[in-house]
Design a protein around this motif. Structure first.
Motif, PDB file in Angstrom:
ATOM      1  N   LYS A  91      -1.089 -35.139 -41.866  1.00 16.85           N
ATOM      2  CA  LYS A  91      -0.700 -34.531 -40.595  1.00 16.85           C
ATOM      3  C   LYS A  91       0.783 -34.782 -40.321  1.00 16.85           C
ATOM      4  CE  LYS A  91      -5.131 -34.782 -38.100  1.00 16.85           C
ATOM      5  NZ  LYS A  91      -5.814 -35.374 -36.915  1.00 16.85           N
ATOM      6  N   CYS A  92       1.226 -36.000 -40.565  1.00 18.78           N
ATOM      7  CA  CYS A  92       2.639 -36.327 -40.332  1.00 18.78           C
ATOM      8  C   CYS A  92       3.543 -35.544 -41.275  1.00 18.78           C
ATOM      9  CB  CYS A  92       2.865 -37.826 -40.487  1.00 18.78           C
ATOM     10  SG  CYS A  92       2.125 -38.823 -39.177  1.00 18.78           S
ATOM     11  N   LEU A  93       3.130 -35.367 -42.526  1.00 13.06           N
ATOM     12  CA  LEU A  93       3.931 -34.583 -43.461  1.00 13.06           C
ATOM     13  C   LEU A  93       3.981 -33.116 -43.042  1.00 13.06           C
ATOM     14  CD1 LEU A  93       2.853 -36.039 -46.936  1.00 13.06           C
ATOM     15  CD2 LEU A  93       4.961 -36.495 -45.674  1.00 13.06           C
ATOM     16  N   GLN A  94       2.878 -32.598 -42.501  1.00 13.19           N
ATOM     17  CA  GLN A  94       2.873 -31.212 -42.044  1.00 13.19           C
ATOM     18  C   GLN A  94       3.873 -30.982 -40.920  1.00 13.19           C
ATOM     19  OE1 GLN A  94      -1.400 -30.935 -41.253  1.00 13.19           O
ATOM     20  NE2 GLN A  94      -1.548 -29.285 -42.751  1.00 13.19           N
ATOM     21  N   LEU A  95       4.145 -32.037 -40.143  1.00 11.94           N
ATOM     22  CA  LEU A  95       5.060 -31.929 -39.009  1.00 11.94           C
ATOM     23  C   LEU A  95       6.447 -32.495 -39.314  1.00 11.94           C
ATOM     24  CD1 LEU A  95       2.561 -33.033 -36.203  1.00 11.94           C
ATOM     25  CD2 LEU A  95       3.286 -30.703 -36.755  1.00 11.94           C
ATOM     26  N   ASP A  96       6.654 -32.974 -40.526  1.00 11.79           N
ATOM     27  CA  ASP A  96       7.909 -33.621 -40.892  1.00 11.79           C
ATOM     28  C   ASP A  96       9.005 -32.573 -41.078  1.00 11.79           C
ATOM     29  OD1 ASP A  96      10.019 -34.952 -42.480  1.00 11.79           O
ATOM     30  OD2 ASP A  96       8.560 -36.577 -42.643  1.00 11.79           O
ATOM     31  N   PRO A  97      10.166 -32.737 -40.429  1.00 11.36           N
ATOM     32  CA  PRO A  97      11.262 -31.771 -40.623  1.00 11.36           C
ATOM     33  C   PRO A  97      11.756 -31.741 -42.058  1.00 11.36           C
ATOM     34  CG  PRO A  97      12.035 -33.704 -39.432  1.00 11.36           C
ATOM     35  CD  PRO A  97      10.542 -33.814 -39.488  1.00 11.36           C
ATOM     36  N   GLY A  98      11.501 -32.810 -42.823  1.00 12.91           N
ATOM     37  CA  GLY A  98      11.870 -32.804 -44.230  1.00 12.91           C
ATOM     38  C   GLY A  98      11.056 -31.832 -45.052  1.00 12.91           C
ATOM     39  N   PHE A  99       9.872 -31.455 -44.541  1.00  8.42           N
ATOM     40  CA  PHE A  99       9.029 -30.461 -45.186  1.00  8.42           C
ATOM     41  C   PHE A  99       9.047 -29.176 -44.355  1.00  8.42           C
ATOM     42  CE2 PHE A  99       5.840 -33.041 -47.986  1.00  8.42           C
ATOM     43  CZ  PHE A  99       6.832 -33.182 -48.940  1.00  8.42           C
ATOM     44  N   ALA A 100      10.233 -28.652 -44.160  1.00  5.18           N
ATOM     45  CA  ALA A 100      10.387 -27.433 -43.357  1.00  5.18           C
ATOM     46  C   ALA A 100       9.465 -26.344 -43.888  1.00  5.18           C
ATOM     47  CB  ALA A 100      11.840 -26.967 -43.397  1.00  5.18           C
ATOM     48  N   GLN A 101       8.582 -25.846 -43.027  1.00  5.07           N
ATOM     49  CA  GLN A 101       7.582 -24.883 -43.469  1.00  5.07           C
ATOM     50  C   GLN A 101       8.236 -23.616 -44.013  1.00  5.07           C
ATOM     51  OE1 GLN A 101       4.622 -24.296 -40.409  1.00  5.07           O
ATOM     52  NE2 GLN A 101       4.317 -26.496 -40.151  1.00  5.07           N
ATOM     53  N   HIS A 102       7.667 -23.137 -45.117  1.00  2.34           N
ATOM     54  CA  HIS A 102       8.120 -21.943 -45.840  1.00  2.34           C
ATOM     55  C   HIS A 102       9.312 -22.249 -46.735  1.00  2.34           C
ATOM     56  CE1 HIS A 102       5.309 -19.697 -43.394  1.00  2.34           C
ATOM     57  NE2 HIS A 102       5.879 -20.203 -42.321  1.00  2.34           N
ATOM     58  N   TYR A 103      10.284 -23.017 -46.248  1.00  2.34           N
ATOM     59  CA  TYR A 103      11.358 -23.487 -47.136  1.00  2.34           C
ATOM     60  C   TYR A 103      10.760 -24.453 -48.149  1.00  2.34           C
ATOM     61  CZ  TYR A 103      15.811 -25.591 -48.572  1.00  2.34           C
ATOM     62  OH  TYR A 103      16.879 -26.048 -49.303  1.00  2.34           O
ATOM     63  N   MET A 104       9.823 -25.281 -47.680  1.00  2.27           N
ATOM     64  CA  MET A 104       8.998 -26.106 -48.545  1.00  2.27           C
ATOM     65  C   MET A 104       7.566 -25.581 -48.424  1.00  2.27           C
ATOM     66  SD  MET A 104      11.151 -28.397 -49.609  1.00  2.27           S
ATOM     67  CE  MET A 104      12.411 -29.621 -49.247  1.00  2.27           C
ATOM     68  N   ASP A 105       7.056 -24.963 -49.463  1.00  4.12           N
ATOM     69  CA  ASP A 105       5.707 -24.389 -49.440  1.00  4.12           C
ATOM     70  C   ASP A 105       4.742 -25.460 -49.932  1.00  4.12           C
ATOM     71  OD1 ASP A 105       3.460 -22.862 -49.449  1.00  4.12           O
ATOM     72  OD2 ASP A 105       4.130 -21.442 -50.967  1.00  4.12           O
ATOM     73  N   VAL A 106       4.203 -26.250 -48.993  1.00  3.03           N
ATOM     74  CA  VAL A 106       3.410 -27.433 -49.337  1.00  3.03           C
ATOM     75  C   VAL A 106       1.923 -27.144 -49.168  1.00  3.03           C
ATOM     76  CG1 VAL A 106       3.152 -29.920 -48.996  1.00  3.03           C
ATOM     77  CG2 VAL A 106       5.316 -28.806 -48.402  1.00  3.03           C
ATOM     78  N   GLU A 107       1.132 -27.602 -50.134  1.00  5.59           N
ATOM     79  CA  GLU A 107      -0.322 -27.491 -50.082  1.00  5.59           C
ATOM     80  C   GLU A 107      -0.922 -28.901 -50.148  1.00  5.59           C
ATOM     81  OE1 GLU A 107      -0.813 -23.220 -52.419  1.00  5.59           O
ATOM     82  OE2 GLU A 107      -0.884 -25.096 -53.571  1.00  5.59           O
ATOM     83  N   TYR A 108      -2.020 -29.105 -49.413  1.00  7.12           N
ATOM     84  CA  TYR A 108      -2.636 -30.425 -49.313  1.00  7.12           C
ATOM     85  C   TYR A 108      -4.082 -30.384 -49.781  1.00  7.12           C
ATOM     86  CZ  TYR A 108       1.414 -31.295 -46.336  1.00  7.12           C
ATOM     87  OH  TYR A 108       2.681 -31.403 -45.853  1.00  7.12           O
ATOM     88  N   GLU A 109      -4.506 -31.453 -50.435  1.00  2.84           N
ATOM     89  CA  GLU A 109      -5.890 -31.599 -50.886  1.00  2.84           C
ATOM     90  C   GLU A 109      -6.382 -32.988 -50.478  1.00  2.84           C
ATOM     91  OE1 GLU A 109      -8.549 -31.635 -55.028  1.00  2.84           O
ATOM     92  OE2 GLU A 109      -6.405 -31.158 -55.086  1.00  2.84           O
ATOM     93  N   LEU A 110      -7.230 -33.030 -49.454  1.00  2.00           N
ATOM     94  CA  LEU A 110      -7.764 -34.301 -48.958  1.00  2.00           C
ATOM     95  C   LEU A 110      -9.061 -34.604 -49.704  1.00  2.00           C
ATOM     96  CD1 LEU A 110      -7.595 -36.616 -46.860  1.00  2.00           C
ATOM     97  CD2 LEU A 110      -8.975 -35.173 -45.336  1.00  2.00           C
ATOM     98  N   ILE A 111      -9.052 -35.676 -50.514  1.00  3.54           N
ATOM     99  CA  ILE A 111     -10.252 -36.102 -51.233  1.00  3.54           C
ATOM    100  C   ILE A 111     -11.084 -37.032 -50.353  1.00  3.54           C
ATOM    101  CG2 ILE A 111     -11.127 -37.214 -53.323  1.00  3.54           C
ATOM    102  CD1 ILE A 111      -9.523 -34.614 -53.822  1.00  3.54           C
ATOM    103  N   SER A 112     -10.423 -37.997 -49.754  1.00  5.53           N
ATOM    104  CA  SER A 112     -11.065 -38.944 -48.835  1.00  5.53           C
ATOM    105  C   SER A 112      -9.966 -39.559 -47.986  1.00  5.53           C
ATOM    106  CB  SER A 112     -11.822 -40.029 -49.610  1.00  5.53           C
ATOM    107  OG  SER A 112     -10.906 -40.903 -50.262  1.00  5.53           O
ATOM    108  N   GLU A 113     -10.331 -40.475 -47.113  1.00  4.42           N
ATOM    109  CA  GLU A 113      -9.321 -41.127 -46.273  1.00  4.42           C
ATOM    110  C   GLU A 113      -8.482 -42.144 -47.038  1.00  4.42           C
ATOM    111  OE1 GLU A 113      -8.109 -40.409 -43.475  1.00  4.42           O
ATOM    112  OE2 GLU A 113      -9.521 -38.845 -42.943  1.00  4.42           O
ATOM    113  N   THR A 114      -8.805 -42.353 -48.313  1.00  4.91           N
ATOM    114  CA  THR A 114      -7.998 -43.249 -49.149  1.00  4.91           C
ATOM    115  C   THR A 114      -7.390 -42.538 -50.351  1.00  4.91           C
ATOM    116  OG1 THR A 114      -9.954 -43.949 -50.416  1.00  4.91           O
ATOM    117  CG2 THR A 114      -9.326 -45.289 -48.493  1.00  4.91           C
ATOM    118  N   HIS A 115      -7.601 -41.225 -50.450  1.00 10.29           N
ATOM    119  CA  HIS A 115      -7.142 -40.527 -51.661  1.00 10.29           C
ATOM    120  C   HIS A 115      -6.883 -39.052 -51.353  1.00 10.29           C
ATOM    121  CE1 HIS A 115      -7.941 -39.398 -56.152  1.00 10.29           C
ATOM    122  NE2 HIS A 115      -6.659 -39.573 -55.914  1.00 10.29           N
ATOM    123  N   GLY A 116      -5.776 -38.554 -51.854  1.00 15.35           N
ATOM    124  CA  GLY A 116      -5.469 -37.144 -51.680  1.00 15.35           C
ATOM    125  C   GLY A 116      -4.298 -36.716 -52.544  1.00 15.35           C
ATOM    126  N   PHE A 117      -4.021 -35.429 -52.537  1.00 14.29           N
ATOM    127  CA  PHE A 117      -2.905 -34.863 -53.297  1.00 14.29           C
ATOM    128  C   PHE A 117      -2.148 -33.870 -52.411  1.00 14.29           C
ATOM    129  CE2 PHE A 117      -6.168 -35.897 -56.405  1.00 14.29           C
ATOM    130  CZ  PHE A 117      -5.466 -36.476 -57.449  1.00 14.29           C
TER     131      PHE A 117
END
Length: 223
Positions: A91-117
């Motif tokens: 959630k924090c990365l989705q709102l991070d100005p360093g990951f400006a949406q569309h300029y940085m096309d980021v995709e997330y994969e939540l495996i569990s609360e201790t693991h993700g990509f």
């Protein structure tokens, strides 16, 4: 007051962001996130012109260490991001100005609360540095990110770490996604001490500033 869809028309000396419509605010936030990258480019280009690539990397790491833990907590406060699992980190990365949406096309994969990509199908920052060759690419995608990504994750959970699955230089050339990263929360993770630059940044007026309520009395930090 009628919401503004833009700022056409006469100048308003009492203009505030809350005068804008949702659509206008979205446009503005997109531009502000990109402006973060423009400021970063102009700063680090000037450093590089005078002192060289190695100093650019050193300054970039300190810049990120100083700012990221501070603004991450501020964003968590105003957006009510609770918890310390991988979903909160994402959630924090989705709102991070360093990951400006569309300029940085980021995709997330939540495996569990201790693991993700997460992965960047496209990275504007990479496209900026690729023309300058492998040295510049490794400086950003290896040296700087190795020195900062854990700092960002550990602002949410001190036991979190971020490691590359693959990253540039792109092999084969033109590879998509540009990079892929694994996020793990593990009790064996080394907790990094707070950097001096982070402590100093926390003491700045920008870090300690508190916004007043909106015009209608809505508090800046939700209750």
């Amino acid at each position: 007051m009628t919401e503004r869809k833009d700022y056409s028309g006469e100048f308003d000396p009492d203009f505030r962001f809350e005068d804008l419509s949702k659509e206008a605010l979205v446009r503005l936030v997109r531009e502000y996130a990109l402006i973060v990258h423009l400021l970063d480019r102009s700063t680090l280009i000037s450093v590089g012109m005078r002192y060289g690539q190695q100093v650019v990397e050193e300054v970039a790491i300190e810049e990120w260490k100083g700012a990221s833990p501070v603004y991450t907590q501020r964003v968590r406060d105003i957006m009510k991001i609770d918890g310390d699992g991988v979903s909160a980190i994402f959630k924090c990365l989705q709102l991070d100005p360093g990951f400006a949406q569309h300029y940085m096309d980021v995709e997330y994969e939540l495996i569990s609360e201790t693991h993700g990509f997460f992965q960047l199908r496209s990275c504007g920052a990479l496209l900026d540095v690729e023309p300058f060759g492998e040295r510049s690419i490794k400086g950003m995608c290896h040296t700087i990110e190795d020195g900062t990504f854990d700092i960002t994750a550990q602002a949410v959970n001190p036991k979190a770490r971020i490691r590359p699955v693959h990253r540039p230089p792109r092999v084969p050339a033109g590879r998509v996604p540009h990079c892929r990263w694994e996020v793990i929360i593990d009790d064996d993770t080394e907790v990094l001490p707070e950097a001096d630059i982070t402590r100093m940044t926390r003491g700045t007026t920008a870090a300690t500033h508190r916004f007043p309520p909106l015009r209608d009395g809505t508090p800046h930090i939700p209750e």
